[in-house]
Write a protein that holds these residues in place. Sequence first.
Motif, PDB file in Angstrom:
ATOM      1  N   HIS A  38       3.937   4.481  -4.185  1.00  0.00           N
ATOM      2  CA  HIS A  38       4.892   3.411  -3.868  1.00  0.00           C
ATOM      3  C   HIS A  38       4.210   2.035  -3.859  1.00  0.00           C
ATOM      4  O   HIS A  38       4.607   1.151  -3.113  1.00  0.00           O
ATOM      5  N   LEU A  39       3.189   1.884  -4.699  1.00  0.00           N
ATOM      6  CA  LEU A  39       2.456   0.617  -4.748  1.00  0.00           C
ATOM      7  C   LEU A  39       2.833  -0.166  -5.998  1.00  0.00           C
ATOM      8  O   LEU A  39       2.953   0.395  -7.085  1.00  0.00           O
ATOM      9  N   PRO A  41       4.614  -3.137   5.252  1.00  0.00           N
ATOM     10  CA  PRO A  41       5.568  -2.286   4.525  1.00  0.00           C
ATOM     11  C   PRO A  41       5.588  -0.838   5.031  1.00  0.00           C
ATOM     12  O   PRO A  41       6.650  -0.202   5.064  1.00  0.00           O
ATOM     13  N   VAL A  42       4.415  -0.336   5.437  1.00  0.00           N
ATOM     14  CA  VAL A  42       4.354   1.033   5.969  1.00  0.00           C
ATOM     15  C   VAL A  42       5.130   1.128   7.279  1.00  0.00           C
ATOM     16  O   VAL A  42       5.924   2.055   7.483  1.00  0.00           O
ATOM     17  N   VAL A 101       3.939 -12.530  -0.339  1.00  0.00           N
ATOM     18  CA  VAL A 101       4.501 -12.087  -1.618  1.00  0.00           C
ATOM     19  C   VAL A 101       4.107 -10.639  -1.893  1.00  0.00           C
ATOM     20  O   VAL A 101       4.928  -9.821  -2.303  1.00  0.00           O
ATOM     21  N   GLY A 102       2.835 -10.315  -1.634  1.00  0.00           N
ATOM     22  CA  GLY A 102       2.364  -8.949  -1.847  1.00  0.00           C
ATOM     23  C   GLY A 102       3.074  -7.945  -0.969  1.00  0.00           C
ATOM     24  O   GLY A 102       3.480  -6.872  -1.427  1.00  0.00           O
ATOM     25  N   ALA A 103       3.247  -8.275   0.318  1.00  0.00           N
ATOM     26  CA  ALA A 103       3.909  -7.371   1.256  1.00  0.00           C
ATOM     27  C   ALA A 103       5.361  -7.121   0.860  1.00  0.00           C
ATOM     28  O   ALA A 103       5.853  -5.984   0.928  1.00  0.00           O
ATOM     29  N   THR A 104       6.058  -8.167   0.413  1.00  0.00           N
ATOM     30  CA  THR A 104       7.457  -7.987   0.003  1.00  0.00           C
ATOM     31  C   THR A 104       7.553  -7.139  -1.265  1.00  0.00           C
ATOM     32  O   THR A 104       8.464  -6.316  -1.395  1.00  0.00           O
ATOM     33  N   MET A 123       8.415   0.503  -2.066  1.00  0.00           N
ATOM     34  CA  MET A 123       8.411   1.642  -1.139  1.00  0.00           C
ATOM     35  C   MET A 123       9.805   2.017  -0.657  1.00  0.00           C
ATOM     36  O   MET A 123      10.171   3.189  -0.640  1.00  0.00           O
ATOM     37  N   VAL A 124      10.581   1.008  -0.239  1.00  0.00           N
ATOM     38  CA  VAL A 124      11.863   1.308   0.409  1.00  0.00           C
ATOM     39  C   VAL A 124      13.025   0.494  -0.148  1.00  0.00           C
ATOM     40  O   VAL A 124      14.084   0.406   0.478  1.00  0.00           O
TER      41      VAL A 124
END
Length: 362
Positions: A42-43, A180-181, A210-213, A219-220
């Motif tokens: 999910h990356l 995100p986790v 930006v990376g986290a979004t 992922m979800v």
Amino acid sequence: MKMFLSLFLILKSNFKGLVFTACIVAFSFYLSSIPSIKENTHLAATAFAIIIGVLFSPYFFKYQHHLRVGVHFSAKKLLKLGIILYGFNITLNELLNVGIWGFLLSFIVILIIFLIAVFVGVKILKLDKETSMLVGAGSAICGAAAVLALESSLKSDASKGVLAVGSVVVFGLIFMFLYPVLFSLDFLNLNENAMGIFMGVTLHEVANVVGATQIAKDMVGFSQNAANLAVIIKMMRVILLVPFLLIVAYVITKTQKKEGKNSFKKITIPYFALIFLFIIMLNTYLFHQEKFLGIYTQDIINAMKMLCNICIVFAMAALGLQVDFKNFIKSGLRVFVLALILSLVLFFGGYFLVLEFQAVLC
């Protein structure tokens, strides 16, 4: 002609580092496109770029005399270009919907984190005031960009800036993957928009947000609206770097005059944040038009979004390459501790603030 000559000179001076970073970027996009890997990890490409960058960081430091210029260009210039182009994902209406409450939330975070950094750094950890201020600015506002901007104003030793940037990068990366986790596990009990605000108000770097979004999207199925909220709130923190620097400059200059000193440098203004606002207004205009200069506006917007994504992945790869964990732990344990404390305050304090503000922001 001059523009093409300037572009050629930039590419020539940055060639080796850019090619090295581009290889990581290409491999990251390739990995993120493989269905089996995507389903199991999910990356997104942004996450792969950082991971691969960190893995190859020893190689970068070994040959940095050849690669440094291109990698730094990716981490700084391409990141700023990517953030500017991210404005094509946002309209002025979305920005206005956040409004004064978003600025108030950002202001509270900056003020509290910076004051805690100076107090804890100087009084408890016995760091010098300049180092404490640098770590505080990086954690509170916009990561390495804030550190470097403040460092140029303080005229502090380069080693202090390196330690401050290192601490911001390390914890920015950790929390970028953690958020995100936690959201996918519903650990924080926040809806998508509230989570976007939480990311924007607490993550260190613009690239981290930006990376986290992007990771959360993969992922979800994190919504674009929530991602936009995250970036808007983060960019409000970036914009507040301007008055922050001016206030710090005023206070320190006044102090220096009393002490008979006058060594303050010119303030560095984050103009890319202001250009980001212009792009949002341009995107708002294009959003209501079918064609612009004879080209379908949707094609223009899609192309700019694609270029934005490429620039961000380049920046993430370069960010990972510059992580030198061994040297950082050896030379900056107390700085590391200060950055950890500020990150925890951001996490828990930011969570409390989001719960208080989500009714008017979401």
